[in-house]
Scaffold this motif. Structure first.
Motif, short mmCIF file in Angstrom:
data_model
loop_
_atom_site.label_atom_id
_atom_site.label_comp_id
_atom_site.label_asym_id
_atom_site.label_seq_id
_atom_site.Cartn_x
_atom_site.Cartn_y
_atom_site.Cartn_z
N GLY B 34 0.82 -1.21 0.00
CA GLY B 34 0.00 0.00 0.00
C GLY B 34 0.85 1.25 0.00
N ALA B 38 1.07 4.23 -2.83
CA ALA B 38 0.88 5.66 -2.55
C ALA B 38 2.04 6.47 -3.11
CB ALA B 38 0.74 5.87 -1.03
N ALA B 41 1.93 6.59 -6.89
CA ALA B 41 0.92 7.55 -7.37
C ALA B 41 1.46 8.97 -7.27
CB ALA B 41 -0.35 7.39 -6.54
N ALA B 53 -1.52 7.93 -12.40
CA ALA B 53 -1.54 8.06 -10.95
C ALA B 53 -2.90 7.64 -10.39
CB ALA B 53 -1.25 9.50 -10.55
N LEU B 54 -3.97 8.03 -11.07
CA LEU B 54 -5.31 7.66 -10.61
C LEU B 54 -5.49 6.14 -10.63
CD1 LEU B 54 -7.92 8.80 -9.63
CD2 LEU B 54 -8.71 8.94 -11.97
N ALA B 57 -3.54 4.51 -7.83
CA ALA B 57 -4.15 4.68 -6.51
C ALA B 57 -5.36 3.77 -6.36
CB ALA B 57 -4.55 6.13 -6.31
N LEU B 58 -6.18 3.68 -7.41
CA LEU B 58 -7.41 2.88 -7.29
C LEU B 58 -7.07 1.39 -7.25
CD1 LEU B 58 -9.85 4.73 -9.68
CD2 LEU B 58 -9.85 4.70 -7.20
N THR B 61 -3.44 0.54 -4.53
CA THR B 61 -3.57 0.63 -3.08
C THR B 61 -4.90 0.10 -2.57
OG1 THR B 61 -4.40 2.87 -3.17
CG2 THR B 61 -2.04 2.59 -2.96
N MET B 62 -5.92 0.03 -3.40
CA MET B 62 -7.20 -0.42 -2.85
C MET B 62 -7.57 -1.82 -3.29
SD MET B 62 -10.55 1.84 -2.52
CE MET B 62 -11.91 0.95 -3.17
N ILE B 65 -4.73 -4.70 -2.71
CA ILE B 65 -4.50 -4.97 -1.29
C ILE B 65 -5.67 -5.75 -0.71
CG2 ILE B 65 -4.25 -3.89 0.93
CD1 ILE B 65 -2.04 -2.87 -0.19
N THR B 66 -6.90 -5.32 -1.04
CA THR B 66 -8.06 -6.01 -0.47
C THR B 66 -8.12 -7.45 -0.96
OG1 THR B 66 -9.13 -3.87 -0.62
CG2 THR B 66 -10.50 -5.73 -0.07
#
Lengths: 83, 194
Positions: B34, B38, B41, B53-54, B57-58, B61-62, B65-66
Protein backbone atom coordinates in the motif's frame (compact mmCIF):
# COMPACT_ATOMS: atom_id res chain seq x y z
CA UNK A 1 8.54 26.00 -4.09
CA UNK A 2 11.54 23.72 -3.82
CA UNK A 3 12.01 24.40 -0.11
CA UNK A 4 8.38 23.53 0.71
CA UNK A 5 8.51 20.27 -1.22
CA UNK A 6 11.89 19.20 0.17
CA UNK A 7 10.52 19.80 3.69
CA UNK A 8 7.47 17.66 2.82
CA UNK A 9 9.72 14.87 1.51
CA UNK A 10 11.71 14.94 4.76
CA UNK A 11 8.43 14.71 6.70
CA UNK A 12 7.45 11.75 4.51
CA UNK A 13 10.67 9.95 5.50
CA UNK A 14 9.59 9.86 9.17
CA UNK A 15 6.69 7.35 8.73
CA UNK A 16 8.79 5.39 6.18
CA UNK A 17 11.46 4.92 8.85
CA UNK A 18 8.76 3.99 11.35
CA UNK A 19 7.26 1.30 9.08
CA UNK A 20 10.74 -0.12 8.50
CA UNK A 21 11.82 -0.49 12.12
CA UNK A 22 8.52 -1.38 13.86
CA UNK A 23 7.20 -4.95 13.67
CA UNK A 24 3.71 -4.33 15.05
CA UNK A 25 1.09 -4.54 12.28
CA UNK A 26 -1.02 -1.70 13.72
CA UNK A 27 2.00 0.62 13.86
CA UNK A 28 2.61 -0.21 10.20
CA UNK A 29 -1.00 0.62 9.31
CA UNK A 30 -0.74 3.93 11.16
CA UNK A 31 2.42 4.73 9.20
CA UNK A 32 0.62 3.69 5.98
CA UNK A 33 -2.25 6.10 6.67
CA UNK A 34 0.25 8.86 7.41
CA UNK A 35 2.12 8.20 4.13
CA UNK A 36 -1.12 7.99 2.10
CA UNK A 37 -2.34 11.37 3.40
CA UNK A 38 1.07 13.03 3.04
CA UNK A 39 1.55 11.89 -0.58
CA UNK A 40 -1.91 13.11 -1.64
CA UNK A 41 -1.36 16.47 0.07
CA UNK A 42 1.98 16.70 -1.78
CA UNK A 43 0.14 16.05 -5.05
CA UNK A 44 -2.28 18.88 -4.18
CA UNK A 45 0.59 21.27 -3.36
CA UNK A 46 2.36 20.48 -6.64
CA UNK A 47 -0.87 20.94 -8.61
CA UNK A 48 -1.60 24.34 -7.00
CA UNK A 49 1.98 25.55 -7.51
CA UNK A 50 1.94 24.50 -11.15
CA UNK A 51 -1.62 25.70 -11.71
CA UNK A 52 -2.48 22.27 -13.21
CA UNK A 53 -6.02 21.38 -12.13
CA UNK A 54 -5.98 17.95 -13.78
CA UNK A 55 -3.39 16.80 -11.21
CA UNK A 56 -5.38 18.58 -8.50
CA UNK A 57 -8.53 16.56 -9.20
CA UNK A 58 -6.46 13.34 -9.14
CA UNK A 59 -4.97 14.38 -5.77
CA UNK A 60 -8.43 14.92 -4.29
CA UNK A 61 -9.65 11.53 -5.55
CA UNK A 62 -6.54 9.76 -4.18
CA UNK A 63 -6.97 11.52 -0.84
CA UNK A 64 -10.54 10.27 -0.43
CA UNK A 65 -10.15 6.79 -1.96
CA UNK A 66 -6.92 6.02 -0.08
CA UNK A 67 -8.68 6.34 3.27
CA UNK A 68 -11.45 3.99 2.09
CA UNK A 69 -8.91 1.33 1.07
CA UNK A 70 -7.13 1.75 4.40
CA UNK A 71 -10.36 1.13 6.31
CA UNK A 72 -11.00 -2.07 4.28
CA UNK A 73 -7.46 -3.36 4.95
CA UNK A 74 -7.62 -2.54 8.67
CA UNK A 75 -10.97 -4.29 8.99
CA UNK A 76 -9.72 -7.49 7.29
CA UNK A 77 -6.61 -7.60 9.49
CA UNK A 78 -8.73 -6.99 12.59
CA UNK A 79 -10.96 -9.96 11.65
CA UNK A 80 -7.84 -12.10 11.15
CA UNK A 81 -6.48 -11.27 14.60
CA UNK A 82 -9.78 -12.01 16.34
CA UNK A 83 -10.12 -15.67 15.29
CA UNK B 1 15.06 24.20 -14.40
CA UNK B 2 14.21 24.33 -10.72
CA UNK B 3 12.65 20.88 -10.51
CA UNK B 4 15.37 19.26 -8.40
CA UNK B 5 12.73 18.08 -5.89
CA UNK B 6 11.54 15.60 -8.54
CA UNK B 7 14.76 13.62 -8.09
CA UNK B 8 14.14 13.39 -4.34
CA UNK B 9 10.56 12.21 -4.88
CA UNK B 10 11.53 9.62 -7.51
CA UNK B 11 14.28 8.29 -5.16
CA UNK B 12 11.54 7.34 -2.68
CA UNK B 13 10.15 4.73 -5.10
CA UNK B 14 13.14 2.28 -5.10
CA UNK B 15 13.45 2.83 -1.34
CA UNK B 16 9.86 1.63 -0.79
CA UNK B 17 10.33 -1.22 -3.29
CA UNK B 18 13.41 -2.54 -1.46
CA UNK B 19 11.55 -2.33 1.85
CA UNK B 20 8.69 -4.33 0.32
CA UNK B 21 10.96 -7.09 -0.98
CA UNK B 22 12.72 -7.69 2.35
CA UNK B 23 9.44 -8.23 4.24
CA UNK B 24 8.88 -11.79 5.52
CA UNK B 25 5.46 -11.55 7.14
CA UNK B 26 2.76 -11.55 4.41
CA UNK B 27 0.50 -9.09 6.27
CA UNK B 28 3.36 -6.61 6.76
CA UNK B 29 4.19 -7.01 3.07
CA UNK B 30 0.58 -6.08 2.21
CA UNK B 31 0.85 -2.83 4.17
CA UNK B 32 4.18 -2.14 2.47
CA UNK B 33 2.52 -2.70 -0.90
CA UNK B 34 0.00 0.00 0.00
CA UNK B 35 2.83 2.39 0.84
CA UNK B 36 4.57 1.57 -2.45
CA UNK B 37 1.30 2.28 -4.29
CA UNK B 38 0.88 5.66 -2.55
CA UNK B 39 4.45 6.72 -3.37
CA UNK B 40 4.12 5.50 -6.97
CA UNK B 41 0.92 7.55 -7.37
CA UNK B 42 2.81 10.59 -6.04
CA UNK B 43 5.67 10.06 -8.51
CA UNK B 44 3.31 9.62 -11.48
CA UNK B 45 1.30 12.73 -10.54
CA UNK B 46 4.41 14.88 -10.10
CA UNK B 47 5.77 13.69 -13.45
CA UNK B 48 2.48 14.81 -15.05
CA UNK B 49 0.77 11.45 -15.71
CA UNK B 50 -2.50 12.13 -13.89
CA UNK B 51 -4.36 9.17 -15.44
CA UNK B 52 -1.63 6.68 -14.49
CA UNK B 53 -1.54 8.06 -10.95
CA UNK B 54 -5.31 7.66 -10.61
CA UNK B 55 -5.17 4.04 -11.82
CA UNK B 56 -2.29 3.24 -9.49
CA UNK B 57 -4.15 4.68 -6.51
CA UNK B 58 -7.41 2.88 -7.29
CA UNK B 59 -5.97 -0.52 -8.28
CA UNK B 60 -2.60 -0.58 -6.50
CA UNK B 61 -3.57 0.63 -3.08
CA UNK B 62 -7.20 -0.42 -2.85
CA UNK B 63 -8.25 -3.32 -5.07
CA UNK B 64 -4.98 -5.33 -5.05
CA UNK B 65 -4.50 -4.97 -1.29
CA UNK B 66 -8.06 -6.01 -0.47
CA UNK B 67 -7.97 -9.04 -2.79
CA UNK B 68 -4.54 -10.15 -1.54
CA UNK B 69 -5.60 -9.72 2.09
CA UNK B 70 -8.57 -12.00 1.49
CA UNK B 71 -6.37 -14.54 -0.35
CA UNK B 72 -3.66 -14.57 2.35
CA UNK B 73 -6.26 -14.85 5.08
CA UNK B 74 -7.98 -17.84 3.51
CA UNK B 75 -4.86 -19.74 2.41
CA UNK B 76 -2.46 -19.33 5.37
CA UNK B 77 -4.53 -21.46 7.73
CA UNK B 78 -3.99 -24.76 9.55
CA UNK B 79 -7.28 -26.55 10.28
CA UNK B 80 -7.29 -29.12 13.05
CA UNK B 81 -10.28 -31.35 13.68
CA UNK B 82 -11.04 -32.03 17.35
CA UNK B 83 -13.85 -33.63 19.31
CA UNK B 84 -16.69 -31.37 20.42
CA UNK B 85 -16.37 -32.05 24.14
CA UNK B 86 -12.60 -31.36 24.08
CA UNK B 87 -13.26 -27.81 22.91
CA UNK B 88 -15.32 -27.06 26.02
CA UNK B 89 -12.17 -27.40 28.16
CA UNK B 90 -11.40 -24.08 29.80
CA UNK B 91 -8.97 -25.23 32.47
CA UNK B 92 -5.54 -23.76 31.68
CA UNK B 93 -3.52 -26.62 33.14
CA UNK B 94 -5.37 -29.29 31.13
CA UNK B 95 -2.96 -30.98 28.66
CA UNK B 96 -5.30 -30.27 25.72
CA UNK B 97 -5.30 -26.48 26.27
CA UNK B 98 -1.53 -26.55 26.69
CA UNK B 99 -1.16 -28.56 23.48
CA UNK B 100 -3.36 -26.14 21.53
CA UNK B 101 -1.43 -23.17 22.94
CA UNK B 102 1.82 -24.83 21.85
CA UNK B 103 0.44 -25.47 18.34
CA UNK B 104 -0.71 -21.87 18.14
CA UNK B 105 2.80 -20.59 18.93
CA UNK B 106 4.33 -22.78 16.23
CA UNK B 107 1.68 -21.71 13.71
CA UNK B 108 2.24 -18.02 14.39
CA UNK B 109 5.96 -18.54 13.87
CA UNK B 110 5.17 -19.62 10.30
CA UNK B 111 2.48 -16.90 9.91
CA UNK B 112 -0.25 -19.53 9.86
CA UNK B 113 -3.63 -19.19 11.53
CA UNK B 114 -4.83 -22.09 13.68
CA UNK B 115 -8.48 -23.05 13.26
CA UNK B 116 -10.17 -25.70 15.42
CA UNK B 117 -13.12 -27.48 13.85
CA UNK B 118 -15.36 -29.46 16.23
CA UNK B 119 -16.66 -32.91 15.22
CA UNK B 120 -19.13 -35.07 17.18
CA UNK B 121 -17.31 -38.46 17.17
CA UNK B 122 -13.98 -40.08 16.09
CA UNK B 123 -15.55 -41.63 12.96
CA UNK B 124 -16.63 -38.29 11.47
CA UNK B 125 -13.20 -36.88 12.42
CA UNK B 126 -11.50 -39.62 10.42
CA UNK B 127 -13.92 -39.05 7.54
CA UNK B 128 -13.11 -35.32 7.54
CA UNK B 129 -9.36 -36.07 7.36
CA UNK B 130 -9.86 -38.43 4.42
CA UNK B 131 -12.08 -35.92 2.58
CA UNK B 132 -9.50 -33.14 3.13
CA UNK B 133 -11.78 -30.94 5.18
CA UNK B 134 -9.05 -30.62 7.83
CA UNK B 135 -5.25 -30.74 7.68
CA UNK B 136 -4.85 -32.68 10.91
CA UNK B 137 -6.90 -34.35 13.61
CA UNK B 138 -6.13 -34.32 17.32
CA UNK B 139 -7.84 -36.94 19.44
CA UNK B 140 -7.50 -38.53 22.86
CA UNK B 141 -5.93 -42.00 22.64
CA UNK B 142 -8.44 -43.65 24.94
CA UNK B 143 -11.16 -42.72 22.39
CA UNK B 144 -9.28 -44.58 19.65
CA UNK B 145 -8.93 -48.07 21.10
CA UNK B 146 -10.99 -49.04 24.10
CA UNK B 147 -8.62 -51.77 25.32
CA UNK B 148 -5.93 -49.14 25.91
CA UNK B 149 -8.17 -47.09 28.16
CA UNK B 150 -6.42 -48.54 31.20
CA UNK B 151 -3.16 -46.90 30.12
CA UNK B 152 -4.53 -43.41 30.58
CA UNK B 153 -1.54 -42.37 32.64
CA UNK B 154 0.90 -42.89 29.76
CA UNK B 155 2.98 -39.84 28.78
CA UNK B 156 1.27 -39.19 25.41
CA UNK B 157 -2.50 -39.07 26.01
CA UNK B 158 -3.24 -37.49 22.59
CA UNK B 159 -2.79 -38.70 19.06
CA UNK B 160 -2.37 -36.24 16.17
CA UNK B 161 -2.73 -37.42 12.58
CA UNK B 162 -1.46 -35.05 9.89
CA UNK B 163 -2.06 -35.49 6.16
CA UNK B 164 0.44 -32.89 4.89
CA UNK B 165 4.12 -33.87 4.88
CA UNK B 166 5.44 -30.33 5.37
CA UNK B 167 3.21 -29.66 8.39
CA UNK B 168 4.29 -33.00 9.86
CA UNK B 169 7.97 -32.11 9.48
CA UNK B 170 7.46 -28.68 11.04
CA UNK B 171 5.53 -30.07 14.00
CA UNK B 172 7.99 -32.92 14.54
CA UNK B 173 10.93 -30.56 14.90
CA UNK B 174 9.19 -27.73 16.77
CA UNK B 175 6.59 -29.31 19.05
CA UNK B 176 7.77 -29.13 22.66
CA UNK B 177 4.59 -30.34 24.35
CA UNK B 178 4.94 -34.04 25.32
CA UNK B 179 1.16 -34.53 25.31
CA UNK B 180 0.74 -35.86 21.78
CA UNK B 181 2.00 -38.54 19.46
CA UNK B 182 2.44 -37.45 15.81
CA UNK B 183 1.75 -39.59 12.76
CA UNK B 184 1.81 -38.76 9.07
CA UNK B 185 -1.11 -40.18 7.09
CA UNK B 186 -0.84 -39.76 3.32
CA UNK B 187 -4.29 -39.21 1.83
CA UNK B 188 -4.65 -40.32 -1.80
CA UNK B 189 -5.88 -37.82 -4.36
CA UNK B 190 -9.50 -38.52 -5.16
CA UNK B 191 -9.09 -36.66 -8.45
CA UNK B 192 -12.48 -34.99 -8.30
CA UNK B 193 -12.45 -32.93 -5.12
CA UNK B 194 -10.00 -30.08 -4.62
Amino acid sequence: MNVILIAMILALLIPIYEVWQDDDIWQKILAFSSIASKTSVMILVVSVLRGDWMIGVVGVIILSVGEAGLMLLAHIIKRTNEQ
Amino acid sequence: MDDSYIYAIVALLPLAAVMLTVQVNPYNALVMRGILGAIAALVYAVLGAADVALTEALVGTMLAITLYAVAVRSSLVMRIGVLKDELSQTNDSHPFTQLIANLRTIASKYYLRLELLPYPDPQSLDQALMEKEVHATCIERSQLDIQDAAQKSEPQPYHTAIRIRRLYNILQTELTSPATHLTYIPVPDSGEKH
